[in-house]
Design a protein around this motif. Sequence first.
Motif, mmCIF file in Angstrom:
data_model
loop_
_atom_site.group_PDB
_atom_site.id
_atom_site.type_symbol
_atom_site.label_atom_id
_atom_site.label_comp_id
_atom_site.label_asym_id
_atom_site.label_seq_id
_atom_site.Cartn_x
_atom_site.Cartn_y
_atom_site.Cartn_z
ATOM 1 N N LYS A 199 0.823 -1.214 0.000
ATOM 2 C CA LYS A 199 0.000 0.000 0.000
ATOM 3 C C LYS A 199 0.859 1.266 0.000
ATOM 4 C CE LYS A 199 -3.690 0.652 2.826
ATOM 5 N NZ LYS A 199 -4.429 0.375 4.096
ATOM 6 N N THR A 200 1.841 1.274 0.902
ATOM 7 C CA THR A 200 2.646 2.490 0.992
ATOM 8 C C THR A 200 4.074 2.272 0.487
ATOM 9 O OG1 THR A 200 3.199 1.925 3.263
ATOM 10 C CG2 THR A 200 1.367 3.445 2.946
ATOM 11 N N ARG A 201 4.387 1.034 0.154
ATOM 12 C CA ARG A 201 5.699 0.693 -0.418
ATOM 13 C C ARG A 201 6.880 1.214 0.406
ATOM 14 N NH1 ARG A 201 5.664 -1.224 -5.626
ATOM 15 N NH2 ARG A 201 3.565 -1.506 -6.448
ATOM 16 N N LYS A 202 6.760 1.106 1.720
ATOM 17 C CA LYS A 202 7.913 1.434 2.556
ATOM 18 C C LYS A 202 8.629 0.113 2.853
ATOM 19 C CE LYS A 202 6.191 5.456 5.168
ATOM 20 N NZ LYS A 202 5.479 6.235 4.332
ATOM 21 N N PHE A 203 9.533 -0.242 1.967
ATOM 22 C CA PHE A 203 10.176 -1.556 2.115
ATOM 23 C C PHE A 203 11.290 -1.485 3.146
ATOM 24 C CE2 PHE A 203 8.673 -1.491 -2.376
ATOM 25 C CZ PHE A 203 7.668 -2.427 -2.222
ATOM 26 N N THR A 204 10.940 -1.629 4.420
ATOM 27 C CA THR A 204 11.976 -1.570 5.445
ATOM 28 C C THR A 204 12.623 -2.940 5.614
ATOM 29 O OG1 THR A 204 10.472 -2.133 7.232
ATOM 30 C CG2 THR A 204 10.664 0.199 6.681
ATOM 31 N N ALA A 205 13.835 -2.919 6.148
ATOM 32 C CA ALA A 205 14.574 -4.176 6.339
ATOM 33 C C ALA A 205 13.825 -5.099 7.303
ATOM 34 C CB ALA A 205 15.966 -3.868 6.874
ATOM 35 N N VAL A 206 13.259 -4.514 8.367
ATOM 36 C CA VAL A 206 12.549 -5.323 9.348
ATOM 37 C C VAL A 206 11.368 -6.033 8.690
ATOM 38 C CG1 VAL A 206 11.015 -5.157 11.361
ATOM 39 C CG2 VAL A 206 13.253 -4.060 11.409
ATOM 40 N N GLN A 207 10.596 -5.298 7.898
ATOM 41 C CA GLN A 207 9.445 -5.927 7.231
ATOM 42 C C GLN A 207 9.903 -7.020 6.274
ATOM 43 O OE1 GLN A 207 5.757 -3.359 6.814
ATOM 44 N NE2 GLN A 207 7.297 -2.194 5.727
ATOM 45 N N GLY A 208 11.006 -6.753 5.571
ATOM 46 C CA GLY A 208 11.515 -7.730 4.601
ATOM 47 C C GLY A 208 11.873 -9.045 5.277
ATOM 48 N N VAL A 209 12.672 -8.960 6.341
ATOM 49 C CA VAL A 209 13.122 -10.192 7.011
ATOM 50 C C VAL A 209 11.949 -10.862 7.727
ATOM 51 C CG1 VAL A 209 14.616 -11.107 8.839
ATOM 52 C CG2 VAL A 209 15.511 -9.437 7.218
ATOM 53 N N LEU A 210 11.080 -10.057 8.326
ATOM 54 C CA LEU A 210 9.927 -10.626 9.039
ATOM 55 C C LEU A 210 9.031 -11.402 8.076
ATOM 56 C CD1 LEU A 210 8.276 -10.809 11.655
ATOM 57 C CD2 LEU A 210 7.225 -8.626 11.075
ATOM 58 N N LEU A 211 8.669 -10.764 6.970
ATOM 59 C CA LEU A 211 7.766 -11.448 6.031
ATOM 60 C C LEU A 211 8.488 -12.573 5.291
ATOM 61 C CD1 LEU A 211 5.633 -8.451 4.715
ATOM 62 C CD2 LEU A 211 5.060 -10.140 6.447
#
Lengths: 453, 223
Positions: free
Chosen positions: A156-168
């Motif tokens: 939705k907001t395309r804030k590709f943070t490192a935390v979100q990347g590794v978590l998902l």
Amino acid sequence: MKYQSHQIALNFYTTSVLLFLVQVLVGIIAALQFIWPDFFILNFNTIRTLHINSLVVWLLMGMMGATYYVVTEESETELWSVPLGHLQFWATVIAVGAVVVGYIVMGLNPQANTEVFGTRLLNEGREYIEAPRWADILIVISVLLFLLNSFMTVMKTRKFTAVQGVLLGGLTFLALMYLPGMFYTKSMVKDQFWWWWVVHLWVEGSWELIAAALLAFMLHKLLGTDVKVLAKWMYIEVGLVLFTGILGLGHHYYWIGTPEYWLWVGGIFSSLEPIPLLLMVWDAFRTTRETRVPVQNRIGLYLTVAHAIFNFVGAGLWGVIHTLPQVNKWTHGTQITTAHGHLAFYGAYVLLIVAMIYVTVPSIRGDKEFNQSRGFQSFWWMTISMVFIVITITGAGMVQTYMERLLGLDYVTVKATYNLWFWIFRAIFGAGFLVGVLMLAADIFSIGKRPAS
Amino acid sequence: MSTNAAKNLFIYGSLLCFVVLVILTIDTMGKLDKRAPEITEEVNAGKKVWHKYDCIGCHTIFGNGSYFAPDMTKATERKPKEYLKKFLLDPRVIKADSAMPKLGLNEQEADDLIAFLDWTSKVDTNDWPPKPILASAIAGKAASAGQALFQKHDCSACHQIQGIGGAAGPDLTQVGARRPDIDWHIRHLKDPSSVVRDSAMPAFTDMNDEELKALAEFLITLK
């Protein structure tokens, strides 16, 4: 409440803690059954199934709650679909409830566990993944809906943070690694081979990715540490987790009928597994030391650092002591493994989810100051009790290894006679652990609701 | 190291490790059947019984599972099948203080389960479980002909003397004081259920009169 989506996170957390309470209650029954096998209406196997399944489910539900919180916070938006989030929560609760009823029915009447379409109706009879095939399918659907909602929120907001990347990434890996447990093989060797793909690549693979991502998230939220620095170390940690953990799977392939080269593969790679966990401890201490802002949520930070320490001690040290084939030959299948299992799950994942609860629930409820003293008491009741539980089981395992494996005494004799005191102390410390969990349960309903007195 | 370099190292390094795991898995799958006997219909039916009754909820097999009851990998290696069958059908008739409850297995299920456990006992497990050091050291050192027969027939698989041995059958440490009659022992060895009701011990019909007498003489010295 900043986002409506946070109510879903809160629902997941609350259910998690209630299931944690169930897990510990049945754990105490199981501990008493070591002393009196006929203590309860359900046999040990059913109680133990409930004990380990409620553990896995409440940790997963805690991770889901944490993820819903993290993606909305990091993406700074509501979930892609709030109704879908609510639906996924209730569908999970109903499916879990149905599986539990099935276990109890099977425990009361084993003949009810009939074969349907080549699979068992109520209990698959495979440790940790006892849930029958129909439930596996429901679990997969639930996890896919959860992943879809989380990924679409990020998009939705395309804030590709490192935390979100590794978590998902970790959660996707987790979903994929459930699949090797979903088919039948005639060979018990192959059965256990694929079963370890699920169990090992979850707890020593994907779950550690989730833990590293949540650790970075919590350190940032509590201390305001620079995201870039946290991200770099997180990548190094998860990299080392998988370099050592994926082939560390070999330590489960020493004695199950698999070729001898696994002794080398497992011995070498799993000996290195504590390194990334030690790095996480160093990371937590370094970040805490370098921060200059006064920390408001002290219990949150306390639990975060405690998680890092006990992840290293429980999963790392208590694992590495019996991971070399030369040692494992004697200790495999003894209470040493039980001791490792208890401290590893407690340090790596129980404290992780409890830390996430204390870090995020106050801000879900409006970021008020809250009374932290019960949180500290809960932590110490649980931690001191768990340390003693692990000491008693480790003692039992050492006596068992010496008497059964080295001297050649019978399993039953050692368990019923020489280990009796260990079981008695374990049950007493189990009751102590329950006190801590009851305090946590009281807190999940109250923290952040009233300002600190 | 930059954040980006760390990220790439993580992604590509992990993928490489996973590829190695897949290659090793394919190699292992090709080798497993040669390390185990053929899986008959009976063995497969026995495996299903193992799952149906959630045996792993109490026992371990290949050392994995619960740690509440003995490991079953080599259960048929030393314990007589007659004993195992009677025990599976109703454990506490055979051993009153057994922690195992009656689960409701029928005769067919018991036979299949024993066939399955017979299969697991023949899997090449890289010599696990290891032979206990002390029990191996004293094996073969017999003071009398009777004691040699006691060892030859592996009586300690089920019976204990001075704490060493299995707990499936009665402890024999003081059997000589309890049963001082040689003839009783000879009759018992020839046909256990003729003197002990519901006995699960197999008859030792392959011993001649002289051997039976020697073994019985050894037993009555135990007091």
